[in-house]
Design a protein around this motif. Structure first.
Motif, mmCIF file in Angstrom:
data_model
loop_
_atom_site.group_PDB
_atom_site.id
_atom_site.type_symbol
_atom_site.label_atom_id
_atom_site.label_comp_id
_atom_site.label_asym_id
_atom_site.label_seq_id
_atom_site.Cartn_x
_atom_site.Cartn_y
_atom_site.Cartn_z
ATOM 1 N N ARG A 165 0.848 -1.196 0.000
ATOM 2 C CA ARG A 165 0.000 0.000 0.000
ATOM 3 C C ARG A 165 0.881 1.242 0.000
ATOM 4 N N ILE A 166 0.478 2.253 -0.788
ATOM 5 C CA ILE A 166 1.223 3.509 -0.891
ATOM 6 C C ILE A 166 0.335 4.640 -0.356
ATOM 7 N N TYR A 167 0.799 5.299 0.697
ATOM 8 C CA TYR A 167 0.063 6.409 1.307
ATOM 9 C C TYR A 167 0.889 7.682 1.193
ATOM 10 N N CYS A 168 0.210 8.831 1.063
ATOM 11 C CA CYS A 168 0.884 10.122 0.982
ATOM 12 C C CYS A 168 0.102 11.158 1.789
ATOM 13 N N THR A 169 0.826 12.094 2.389
ATOM 14 C CA THR A 169 0.180 13.239 3.018
ATOM 15 C C THR A 169 -0.197 14.221 1.911
ATOM 16 N N HIS A 170 -1.012 15.213 2.236
ATOM 17 C CA HIS A 170 -1.456 16.131 1.179
ATOM 18 C C HIS A 170 -0.318 16.962 0.608
ATOM 19 N N GLU A 171 0.778 17.161 1.381
ATOM 20 C CA GLU A 171 1.919 17.915 0.861
ATOM 21 C C GLU A 171 2.716 17.099 -0.154
ATOM 22 N N LYS A 172 2.703 15.779 -0.022
ATOM 23 C CA LYS A 172 3.539 14.925 -0.876
ATOM 24 C C LYS A 172 2.752 14.147 -1.927
ATOM 25 N N LEU A 173 1.517 14.557 -2.211
ATOM 26 C CA LEU A 173 0.724 13.867 -3.237
ATOM 27 C C LEU A 173 1.421 14.007 -4.599
ATOM 28 N N MET B 137 -13.179 8.905 -2.362
ATOM 29 C CA MET B 137 -12.192 8.916 -3.454
ATOM 30 C C MET B 137 -12.270 10.243 -4.189
ATOM 31 N N MET B 138 -11.088 10.760 -4.551
ATOM 32 C CA MET B 138 -11.018 12.030 -5.264
ATOM 33 C C MET B 138 -9.710 12.113 -6.048
ATOM 34 N N THR B 139 -9.605 13.129 -6.885
ATOM 35 C CA THR B 139 -8.375 13.327 -7.644
ATOM 36 C C THR B 139 -7.316 13.951 -6.740
ATOM 37 N N ASP B 140 -6.073 13.926 -7.195
ATOM 38 C CA ASP B 140 -4.984 14.520 -6.422
ATOM 39 C C ASP B 140 -5.178 16.021 -6.248
ATOM 40 N N LYS B 141 -5.738 16.695 -7.264
ATOM 41 C CA LYS B 141 -5.968 18.141 -7.187
ATOM 42 C C LYS B 141 -6.984 18.468 -6.102
ATOM 43 N N GLU B 142 -8.077 17.687 -6.062
ATOM 44 C CA GLU B 142 -9.104 17.883 -5.031
ATOM 45 C C GLU B 142 -8.535 17.649 -3.643
ATOM 46 N N ALA B 143 -7.745 16.575 -3.492
ATOM 47 C CA ALA B 143 -7.168 16.233 -2.191
ATOM 48 C C ALA B 143 -6.221 17.343 -1.718
ATOM 49 N N ARG B 144 -5.425 17.911 -2.632
ATOM 50 C CA ARG B 144 -4.528 19.001 -2.272
ATOM 51 C C ARG B 144 -5.325 20.222 -1.819
ATOM 52 N N ARG B 145 -6.398 20.520 -2.567
ATOM 53 C CA ARG B 145 -7.238 21.676 -2.249
ATOM 54 C C ARG B 145 -7.898 21.519 -0.876
ATOM 55 N N ARG B 146 -8.374 20.286 -0.577
ATOM 56 C CA ARG B 146 -9.031 20.030 0.703
ATOM 57 C C ARG B 146 -8.045 19.792 1.847
ATOM 58 N N GLY B 147 -6.769 19.577 1.514
ATOM 59 C CA GLY B 147 -5.754 19.361 2.533
ATOM 60 C C GLY B 147 -5.815 17.991 3.178
ATOM 61 N N VAL B 148 -6.177 16.958 2.390
ATOM 62 C CA VAL B 148 -6.218 15.591 2.917
ATOM 63 C C VAL B 148 -5.299 14.685 2.103
ATOM 64 N N GLY B 149 -4.705 13.732 2.769
ATOM 65 C CA GLY B 149 -3.876 12.724 2.112
ATOM 66 C C GLY B 149 -4.621 11.412 2.108
ATOM 67 N N GLY B 150 -3.946 10.364 1.638
ATOM 68 C CA GLY B 150 -4.586 9.057 1.623
ATOM 69 C C GLY B 150 -3.810 8.073 0.795
ATOM 70 N N GLU B 151 -4.496 7.003 0.395
ATOM 71 C CA GLU B 151 -3.884 5.935 -0.393
ATOM 72 C C GLU B 151 -3.933 6.306 -1.871
ATOM 73 N N VAL B 152 -2.783 6.232 -2.540
ATOM 74 C CA VAL B 152 -2.704 6.550 -3.972
ATOM 75 C C VAL B 152 -3.158 5.309 -4.744
ATOM 76 N N ILE B 153 -4.355 5.351 -5.332
ATOM 77 C CA ILE B 153 -4.952 4.200 -6.005
ATOM 78 C C ILE B 153 -4.311 3.967 -7.383
ATOM 79 N N CYS B 154 -4.323 4.997 -8.239
ATOM 80 C CA CYS B 154 -3.806 4.815 -9.597
ATOM 81 C C CYS B 154 -3.452 6.143 -10.244
ATOM 82 N N PHE B 155 -2.683 6.050 -11.349
ATOM 83 C CA PHE B 155 -2.332 7.187 -12.193
ATOM 84 C C PHE B 155 -3.059 7.000 -13.522
ATOM 85 N N ILE B 156 -3.610 8.091 -14.058
ATOM 86 C CA ILE B 156 -4.314 8.046 -15.342
ATOM 87 C C ILE B 156 -3.880 9.229 -16.189
ATOM 88 N N TYR B 157 -3.506 8.939 -17.432
ATOM 89 C CA TYR B 157 -3.204 10.001 -18.394
ATOM 90 C C TYR B 157 -3.331 9.474 -19.793
#
Length: 133
Positions: A87-95, A113-133
């Motif tokens: 499992r990979i977890y990150c704080t909101h500063e290190k997303l 569940m939310m995007t990295d941009k939303e999580a940064r804006r809300r100031g919450v971290g969590g488990e990094v599920i996946c990358f999409i591009y």
């Protein structure tokens, strides 16, 4: 009936396979986690649409894939980051920033569940599920 140990990885693999085979849609078994990931992909413009089909014994999730004007792929990469074995977890500063902000990372937080941009804006971290591009 087969048992899937990682439903999110299964969802991403099925979308990746259908996309590379130029299918218009795909159906898979329903779960709340899969629905949240699909909602984010749809909201961010990677999918054309989705439906929940109620059936017995379990509901299905039907996903419509999105392509460009000349059938070029909108989704190029779907990569699972946090796995059941690691499992990979990150704080909101290190997303992580995916492709310097061009892609998205889906984060599972205490607020859902939310995007990295939303999580940064809300100031919450969590488990990094996946990358999409």
């Amino acid at each position: 009936m087969s048992f899937v140990t990682d439903p999110i990885a299964d969802l991403l693999t099925r979308i990746r396979n259908a996309n590379s085979a130029n299918h218009d849609s795909l159906e898979l078994s329903f779960s709340k986690q899969k629905l949240e990931v699909v909602k984010i992909l749809h909201r961010e413009g990677f999918l054309k649409g989705f439906d929940v089909i109620e059936s017995k014994p379990c509901n299905k999730l039907k996903i419509q894939l999105k392509y460009g004007a000349r059938r070029e792929k909108v989704l190029t990469t779907l990569r699972r980051v946090s796995k059941p074995g690691l499992r990979i977890y990150c704080t909101h500063e290190k997303l992580p920033r995916v492709l310097r902000g061009l892609g998205i990372a889906i984060i599972s937080t205490s607020q859902g569940m939310m995007t990295d941009k939303e999580a940064r804006r809300r100031g919450v971290g969590g488990e990094v599920i996946c990358f999409i591009y």
